[in-house]
Design an enzyme around this catalytic site. Structure first.
Site, PDB file in Angstrom:
ATOM      1  N   GLY A 107       0.799  -1.224   0.000  1.00  0.00           N
ATOM      2  CA  GLY A 107       0.000   0.000   0.000  1.00  0.00           C
ATOM      3  C   GLY A 107       0.827   1.266   0.000  1.00  0.00           C
ATOM      4  O   GLY A 107       2.028   1.231  -0.272  1.00  0.00           O
ATOM      5  N   ALA A 108       0.159   2.404   0.348  1.00  0.00           N
ATOM      6  CA  ALA A 108       0.756   3.742   0.184  1.00  0.00           C
ATOM      7  C   ALA A 108       1.276   3.831  -1.256  1.00  0.00           C
ATOM      8  O   ALA A 108       2.446   4.133  -1.507  1.00  0.00           O
ATOM      9  CB  ALA A 108       1.859   3.995   1.212  1.00  0.00           C
ATOM     10  N   LEU A 109       0.366   3.574  -2.175  1.00  0.00           N
ATOM     11  CA  LEU A 109       0.751   3.370  -3.579  1.00  0.00           C
ATOM     12  C   LEU A 109       1.349   4.632  -4.206  1.00  0.00           C
ATOM     13  O   LEU A 109       0.890   5.735  -3.981  1.00  0.00           O
ATOM     14  CB  LEU A 109      -0.466   2.908  -4.392  1.00  0.00           C
ATOM     15  CG  LEU A 109      -1.116   1.606  -3.928  1.00  0.00           C
ATOM     16  CD1 LEU A 109      -2.295   1.252  -4.828  1.00  0.00           C
ATOM     17  CD2 LEU A 109      -0.115   0.450  -3.888  1.00  0.00           C
ATOM     18  N   HIS A 156       4.494   1.476  -7.881  1.00  0.00           N
ATOM     19  CA  HIS A 156       3.430   0.458  -7.863  1.00  0.00           C
ATOM     20  C   HIS A 156       2.596   0.549  -9.141  1.00  0.00           C
ATOM     21  O   HIS A 156       2.224  -0.465  -9.726  1.00  0.00           O
ATOM     22  CB  HIS A 156       2.511   0.663  -6.657  1.00  0.00           C
ATOM     23  CG  HIS A 156       3.185   0.548  -5.321  1.00  0.00           C
ATOM     24  ND1 HIS A 156       3.328   1.602  -4.469  1.00  0.00           N
ATOM     25  CD2 HIS A 156       3.741  -0.516  -4.685  1.00  0.00           C
ATOM     26  CE1 HIS A 156       3.937   1.214  -3.356  1.00  0.00           C
ATOM     27  NE2 HIS A 156       4.205  -0.075  -3.462  1.00  0.00           N
ATOM     28  N   LYS A 172      12.165  -4.386  -9.652  1.00  0.00           N
ATOM     29  CA  LYS A 172      13.604  -4.680  -9.589  1.00  0.00           C
ATOM     30  C   LYS A 172      14.262  -3.909  -8.451  1.00  0.00           C
ATOM     31  O   LYS A 172      15.375  -4.206  -8.058  1.00  0.00           O
ATOM     32  CB  LYS A 172      14.269  -4.266 -10.893  1.00  0.00           C
ATOM     33  CG  LYS A 172      14.008  -5.193 -12.064  1.00  0.00           C
ATOM     34  CD  LYS A 172      14.705  -4.600 -13.266  1.00  0.00           C
ATOM     35  CE  LYS A 172      14.806  -5.549 -14.422  1.00  0.00           C
ATOM     36  NZ  LYS A 172      15.550  -4.926 -15.536  1.00  0.00           N
ATOM     37  N   LYS A 173      13.569  -2.875  -7.938  1.00  0.00           N
ATOM     38  CA  LYS A 173      14.127  -2.089  -6.844  1.00  0.00           C
ATOM     39  C   LYS A 173      14.417  -2.996  -5.648  1.00  0.00           C
ATOM     40  O   LYS A 173      15.405  -2.827  -4.961  1.00  0.00           O
ATOM     41  CB  LYS A 173      13.154  -0.996  -6.433  1.00  0.00           C
ATOM     42  CG  LYS A 173      13.588  -0.287  -5.201  1.00  0.00           C
ATOM     43  CD  LYS A 173      12.805   0.954  -4.953  1.00  0.00           C
ATOM     44  CE  LYS A 173      13.280   1.574  -3.673  1.00  0.00           C
ATOM     45  NZ  LYS A 173      12.936   0.731  -2.512  1.00  0.00           N
ATOM     46  N   ASP A 174      13.525  -3.966  -5.401  1.00  0.00           N
ATOM     47  CA  ASP A 174      13.759  -4.938  -4.323  1.00  0.00           C
ATOM     48  C   ASP A 174      14.359  -6.189  -4.953  1.00  0.00           C
ATOM     49  O   ASP A 174      13.712  -7.238  -5.055  1.00  0.00           O
ATOM     50  CB  ASP A 174      12.434  -5.220  -3.615  1.00  0.00           C
ATOM     51  CG  ASP A 174      11.876  -3.961  -2.982  1.00  0.00           C
ATOM     52  OD1 ASP A 174      12.460  -3.483  -2.000  1.00  0.00           O
ATOM     53  OD2 ASP A 174      10.884  -3.414  -3.501  1.00  0.00           O
ATOM     54  N   SER A 203       9.683   5.098  -3.083  1.00  0.00           N
ATOM     55  CA  SER A 203       9.462   4.105  -2.029  1.00  0.00           C
ATOM     56  C   SER A 203       8.427   4.675  -1.069  1.00  0.00           C
ATOM     57  O   SER A 203       8.409   5.892  -0.820  1.00  0.00           O
ATOM     58  CB  SER A 203      10.777   3.844  -1.277  1.00  0.00           C
ATOM     59  OG  SER A 203      10.503   3.309  -0.001  1.00  0.00           O
ATOM     60  N   SER A 204       7.573   3.799  -0.547  1.00  0.00           N
ATOM     61  CA  SER A 204       6.571   4.272   0.421  1.00  0.00           C
ATOM     62  C   SER A 204       7.260   4.906   1.625  1.00  0.00           C
ATOM     63  O   SER A 204       6.700   5.770   2.290  1.00  0.00           O
ATOM     64  CB  SER A 204       5.690   3.115   0.882  1.00  0.00           C
ATOM     65  OG  SER A 204       5.115   2.480  -0.230  1.00  0.00           O
TER      66      SER A 204
HETATM   67  P1  AMP Z   1       5.956  -2.566  -1.463  1.00  0.00           P
HETATM   68  O1  AMP Z   1       4.582  -1.971  -1.375  1.00  0.00           O
HETATM   69  O2  AMP Z   1       7.040  -1.617  -1.060  1.00  0.00           O
HETATM   70  O3  AMP Z   1       6.044  -3.917  -0.814  1.00  0.00           O
HETATM   71  O4  AMP Z   1       6.214  -2.810  -3.010  1.00  0.00           O
HETATM   72  C1  AMP Z   1       5.326  -3.582  -3.779  1.00  0.00           C
HETATM   73  C2  AMP Z   1       5.958  -3.860  -5.114  1.00  0.00           C
HETATM   74  O5  AMP Z   1       6.278  -2.627  -5.760  1.00  0.00           O
HETATM   75  C3  AMP Z   1       7.287  -4.628  -4.988  1.00  0.00           C
HETATM   76  O6  AMP Z   1       7.368  -5.594  -6.026  1.00  0.00           O
HETATM   77  C4  AMP Z   1       8.324  -3.549  -5.148  1.00  0.00           C
HETATM   78  O7  AMP Z   1       9.551  -4.019  -5.645  1.00  0.00           O
HETATM   79  C5  AMP Z   1       7.636  -2.642  -6.158  1.00  0.00           C
HETATM   80  N1  AMP Z   1       8.202  -1.285  -6.100  1.00  0.00           N
HETATM   81  C6  AMP Z   1       8.427  -0.530  -4.987  1.00  0.00           C
HETATM   82  N2  AMP Z   1       9.016   0.634  -5.328  1.00  0.00           N
HETATM   83  C7  AMP Z   1       9.175   0.618  -6.673  1.00  0.00           C
HETATM   84  C8  AMP Z   1       9.738   1.532  -7.621  1.00  0.00           C
HETATM   85  N3  AMP Z   1      10.247   2.708  -7.251  1.00  0.00           N
HETATM   86  N4  AMP Z   1       9.742   1.180  -8.922  1.00  0.00           N
HETATM   87  C9  AMP Z   1       9.217  -0.020  -9.319  1.00  0.00           C
HETATM   88  N5  AMP Z   1       8.681  -0.935  -8.472  1.00  0.00           N
HETATM   89  C10 AMP Z   1       8.659  -0.614  -7.163  1.00  0.00           C
END
Ligand code: AMP
Length: 273
Positions: A28-30, A34, A145-147, A182-183
């Site tokens: 979340g916190a899209l 995302h 790919k960030k993670d 990033s959130s």
């Molecule tokens: P999260 O909500 O942080 O768990 O992220 C959910 C998905 O979004 C994961 O697959 C992350 O790798 C992806 N994500 C997070 N930040 C980015 C970004 N800046 N660019 C692309 N994908 C992202």
């Protein structure tokens, strides 16, 4: 857009869907990062499911589980505008029982980098992704790919457990100034945000060095360290796509990964070469 919180209800609903299903798991916190996963899913699949679940098992004692940014109303609007078909918004008790049998442990590659500072983190990630895959049963699942380490371990799990979902990696989306979205960026003060720009700058400089023929890992790490000063560096690592340590860079098979602590916020970034 239909919204579900009950896992079995969602599973039953999706069983009747004969279209190709694309799945985007998030906490979340899209943001636009995302959104780029959702857009890729929309392009490739006839039916798109997004989940928002701040998974407690991937947070360690003392981490930001309680204060992790959350804005369900804004997230619902983002998903509606993006044309998401189903939003899954479970609570912890919809996903976990009090006496869980499922425990997925990563191999050694899950205990370096993020897994070294956050032991148990990837057990939680793999467990929840496994559960979510079993609920949604997607044809394609989209990860950033960030993670990079998370993406690598999930792809490994899918391969080793003979799962039929196809994992689709998506490029990192950045602010115009270079900071990877990033959130957790919301935790940064203005000054910290400015300092955090050193992260992408160090990665760009590394890729410039490569373009001018520098392939030696140590030299690249040294230059990156200098750019990042005086920030606290969690790690700078240069690995191949299998997450193995290398001495020399091979274009088309190298990831440079950085973890930096800015103020109290740990920020991750990387570049795929
Ligand atoms: P999260 O909500 O942080 O768990 O992220 C959910 C998905 O979004 C994961 O697959 C992350 O790798 C992806 N994500 C997070 N930040 C980015 C970004 N800046 N660019 C692309 N994908 C992202």
């Amino acid at each position: 857009m239909k919204i579900f919180s009950d896992a079995l209800e969602l599973k039953t609903y999706l069983k009747a869907i004969t279209k190709s299903i694309g799945f985007v798991p998030t906490m979340g916190a899209l943001h636009d990062g995302h959104l780029s996963l959702i857009k890729a899913a929309k392009k490739e699949c006839e039916f798109v499911v997004v989940s928002i679940f701040v998974n407690p098992t991937q947070f360690l004692e003392g981490e930001d589980l309680q204060k992790y940014p959350s804005n369900n109303e804004a997230d619902k609007r983002v998903c509606t505008y993006a044309g998401v078909d189903v939003l899954f918004l479970p609570k912890a008790e919809d996903i976990y029982e009090s006496d869980e049998i499922t425990l997925i442990a990563p191999p050694i590659r899950g205990y370096v980098l993020e897994g070294a500072t956050r032991p148990g983190h990837f057990n939680g990630v793999l467990t929840v992704v496994n559960k979510l895959f079993n609920i949604v049963n997607p044809d394609y699942a989209y990860f950033g790919k960030k993670d990079a380490q998370q993406l690598h371990l999930i792809a490994l799990m899918v391969k080793q457990l003979f799962m039929s979902v196809k994992i689709v990696p998506i490029d990192t989306v950045r602010e115009i100034d270079g900071l990877a979205l990033s959130s957790r960026n919301i935790y940064l003060s203005k000054e910290e945000h400015k300092e955090a720009l050193k992260i992408s700058r160090s990665l760009y400089e590394a890729s410039n060095m490569l373009r001018s023929g520098e392939l030696e890992v140590q030299k690249i790490k040294e230059v990156m360290k200098k750019i990042l000063e005086p920030l606290e560096i969690g790690y700078i690592e240069i690995l191949n796509y299998e997450f193995e340590v290398i001495d020399e860079i091979e274009i088309g098979n190298t990831i440079i990964l950085v973890e930096v602590i800015v103020g109290k916020t740990r920020l991750l970034d990387n570049i795929w070469l």
